[in-house]
Design an enzyme around this catalytic site. Structure first.
Site, short mmCIF file in Angstrom:
data_model
loop_
_atom_site.label_atom_id
_atom_site.label_comp_id
_atom_site.label_asym_id
_atom_site.label_seq_id
_atom_site.Cartn_x
_atom_site.Cartn_y
_atom_site.Cartn_z
N ALA A 66 47.10 100.39 -34.68
CA ALA A 66 46.37 99.29 -35.31
C ALA A 66 45.07 99.86 -35.86
O ALA A 66 44.58 100.91 -35.40
CB ALA A 66 46.08 98.21 -34.27
N GLY A 111 50.04 100.99 -32.01
CA GLY A 111 50.91 100.08 -32.77
C GLY A 111 51.99 100.81 -33.57
O GLY A 111 53.03 100.23 -33.85
N GLU A 114 54.66 101.52 -31.14
CA GLU A 114 55.27 100.23 -30.81
C GLU A 114 56.20 99.74 -31.93
O GLU A 114 57.25 99.16 -31.67
CB GLU A 114 54.16 99.21 -30.52
CG GLU A 114 53.44 99.54 -29.21
CD GLU A 114 52.13 98.79 -29.02
OE1 GLU A 114 51.31 98.77 -29.95
OE2 GLU A 114 51.94 98.20 -27.94
N GLU A 134 45.92 103.61 -26.14
CA GLU A 134 44.98 102.49 -26.07
C GLU A 134 43.96 102.62 -24.95
O GLU A 134 42.80 102.27 -25.11
CB GLU A 134 45.74 101.15 -25.92
CG GLU A 134 46.47 100.71 -27.18
CD GLU A 134 47.88 101.27 -27.29
OE1 GLU A 134 48.22 102.22 -26.56
OE2 GLU A 134 48.63 100.76 -28.13
N1 CAA Z 1 42.53 103.00 -37.26
C1 CAA Z 1 41.66 103.20 -38.25
N2 CAA Z 1 41.43 104.40 -38.83
C2 CAA Z 1 42.13 105.43 -38.37
C3 CAA Z 1 43.07 105.30 -37.32
C4 CAA Z 1 43.26 104.01 -36.77
N3 CAA Z 1 44.15 103.77 -35.81
N4 CAA Z 1 43.59 106.52 -37.08
C5 CAA Z 1 43.02 107.37 -37.94
N5 CAA Z 1 42.14 106.73 -38.73
C6 CAA Z 1 41.30 107.27 -39.80
C7 CAA Z 1 40.15 108.08 -39.25
O1 CAA Z 1 39.09 107.23 -38.90
C8 CAA Z 1 39.84 108.98 -40.42
O2 CAA Z 1 39.09 108.24 -41.36
P1 CAA Z 1 37.81 108.91 -42.08
O3 CAA Z 1 38.39 110.03 -42.89
O4 CAA Z 1 37.25 107.80 -42.89
O5 CAA Z 1 36.93 109.40 -40.98
C9 CAA Z 1 41.20 109.25 -41.02
O6 CAA Z 1 42.04 108.22 -40.55
C10 CAA Z 1 41.80 110.59 -40.59
O7 CAA Z 1 41.80 110.63 -39.17
P2 CAA Z 1 41.11 111.81 -38.31
O8 CAA Z 1 40.00 112.44 -39.10
O9 CAA Z 1 40.79 111.26 -36.98
O10 CAA Z 1 42.33 112.84 -38.25
P3 CAA Z 1 42.57 113.92 -37.11
O11 CAA Z 1 43.67 114.79 -37.63
O12 CAA Z 1 41.32 114.55 -36.68
O13 CAA Z 1 43.14 113.07 -35.87
C11 CAA Z 1 44.49 111.38 -34.81
C12 CAA Z 1 44.37 112.38 -35.98
C13 CAA Z 1 44.63 112.16 -33.51
C14 CAA Z 1 45.75 110.54 -35.07
C15 CAA Z 1 43.24 110.49 -34.76
O14 CAA Z 1 43.01 109.97 -36.05
C16 CAA Z 1 43.32 109.34 -33.80
O15 CAA Z 1 43.21 109.53 -32.63
N6 CAA Z 1 43.51 108.09 -34.33
C17 CAA Z 1 43.50 106.89 -33.52
C18 CAA Z 1 44.82 106.74 -32.79
C19 CAA Z 1 44.78 105.52 -31.86
O16 CAA Z 1 43.97 105.44 -30.96
N7 CAA Z 1 45.70 104.56 -32.10
C20 CAA Z 1 45.77 103.36 -31.30
C21 CAA Z 1 45.02 102.25 -31.98
S1 CAA Z 1 44.89 100.82 -30.95
C22 CAA Z 1 46.37 100.04 -31.08
O17 CAA Z 1 47.26 100.45 -31.82
C23 CAA Z 1 46.51 98.80 -30.25
C24 CAA Z 1 47.86 98.20 -30.27
O18 CAA Z 1 48.68 98.42 -29.38
C25 CAA Z 1 48.25 97.28 -31.32
#
Ligand code: CAA
Length: 260
Positions: A66, A111, A114, A134
């Site tokens: 998400a 998500g 999921e 999460e």
């Molecule tokens: N939401 C919003 N933006 C996201 C995102 C997310 N879930 N995942 C990545 N991005 C964005 C980053 O903020 C970044 O944006 P900017 O360039 O503007 O800074 C861009 O995508 C590229 O990401 P990274 O620079 O972080 O890339 P990386 O290669 O260093 O890392 C990653 C990759 C490990 C996937 C890392 O991006 C990450 O950990 N993302 C979040 C993953 C996460 O926690 N997902 C769960 C969300 S909560 C959820 O989903 C709840 C549910 O059950 C519904």
């Protein structure tokens, strides 16, 4: 129908839906969730579409979860509503009545994992990583992960994934039955299309009944599940496809299923 954050292409009865926000690793913001809902509603009604492949745009991610930028602003009530909305869309995918295949080309987190869990089958590229991170954000899975993951891979490994927040590699995901197959990145879509083609060569009604037996049966007692199976078995004998399938076998030729 065109979408802001989705690409949809249908070829030879197989629709491919690509979540297209590569700059944010295809994170599911509210708009994208709404578009997925509309898209799958349309795919369900489209008789030309017999299987759906879902993938992510770009090299890096299937769906990185998400959209955390949006989540960060939510009140508890808004978060609950977001969870209901996401779950409803994933339920729609799970109950599409047509097979759906997640072609997991990179990160499938939160998500994103999921959404893959709601699909009928999952194929991963060697570069894929699947996880429920999460807890690292101080929240719980909200789009069905706490329920579908243990049903698919068992309680022990599901809890390890959900409580550690650490993703599994593609090979680990294969070992745990989280994905059905792992292939080199360039073979991902051809492999997904190959499986889709194999499934849609079969009777669409029989395929639909089989998915119903397994999906519904998993949430029933064994007695109820077996009763459902007998009911669907009987229903399959009311189809032209069953008559054609049996006749084709006896006449030593390929069946021509009409989906009736
Ligand atoms: N939401 C919003 N933006 C996201 C995102 C997310 N879930 N995942 C990545 N991005 C964005 C980053 O903020 C970044 O944006 P900017 O360039 O503007 O800074 C861009 O995508 C590229 O990401 P990274 O620079 O972080 O890339 P990386 O290669 O260093 O890392 C990653 C990759 C490990 C996937 C890392 O991006 C990450 O950990 N993302 C979040 C993953 C996460 O926690 N997902 C769960 C969300 S909560 C959820 O989903 C709840 C549910 O059950 C519904």
């Amino acid at each position: 129908m065109s979408y802001e954050n989705l690409l949809v292409e249908t070829r030879e009865h197989i629709a491919t839906v690509t979540v297209n926000r590569p700059k944010v690793l295809n994170a599911l913001n509210r708009k994208t969730v709404e578009e997925l809902d509309a898209c799958f509603r349309a795919l369900q009604q489209d008789e030309d579409v017999r299987a759906v492949i879902i993938t992510g745009a770009g090299e890096k991610a299937f769906i990185a979860g998400a959209d955390i930028k949006e989540l960060a602003t939510y009140s508890p009530q808004e978060a609950k509503e977001c969870s209901f909305r996401g779950q409803a869309v994933l339920n729609r995918i799970e109950n599409l009545g047509k097979p759906s295949i997640a072609a997991i080309n990179g990160y499938a987190l939160g998500g994103g994992c999921e959404l893959a869990l709601a699909c009928t089958l999952r194929i991963a590229s060697q570069a894929a990583r699947l996880g429920q991170p999460e807890v690292k954000l101080g929240m719980t899975p909200g789009y069905g992960g706490s329920q579908r993951l243990p049903r698919l891979i068992g309680k022990g490994m599901a809890l390890q994934m959900i409580l550690s927040g650490d993703p599994l590699s593609a090979e680990e995901s294969l070992r745990w039955g989280l994905v059905n197959q792992v292939v080199p990145p360039e073979e991902l879509l051809p492999a997904a299309e190959g499986i889709a083609r194999k499934i849609i060569a079969n009777s669409p009604l029989a395929v639909q009944y089989c998915m119903e037996a397994v999906e519904q049966g998993l949430n029933m007692s064994i007695e109820q599940g077996l009763f459902l199976e007998s009911t669907l078995f009987g229903m399959s004998f009311a189809t032209e496809d069953m008559r054609e399938g049996a006749r084709a076998f006896l006449e030593k030729r390929a069946p021509r299923f009409a989906g009736r």
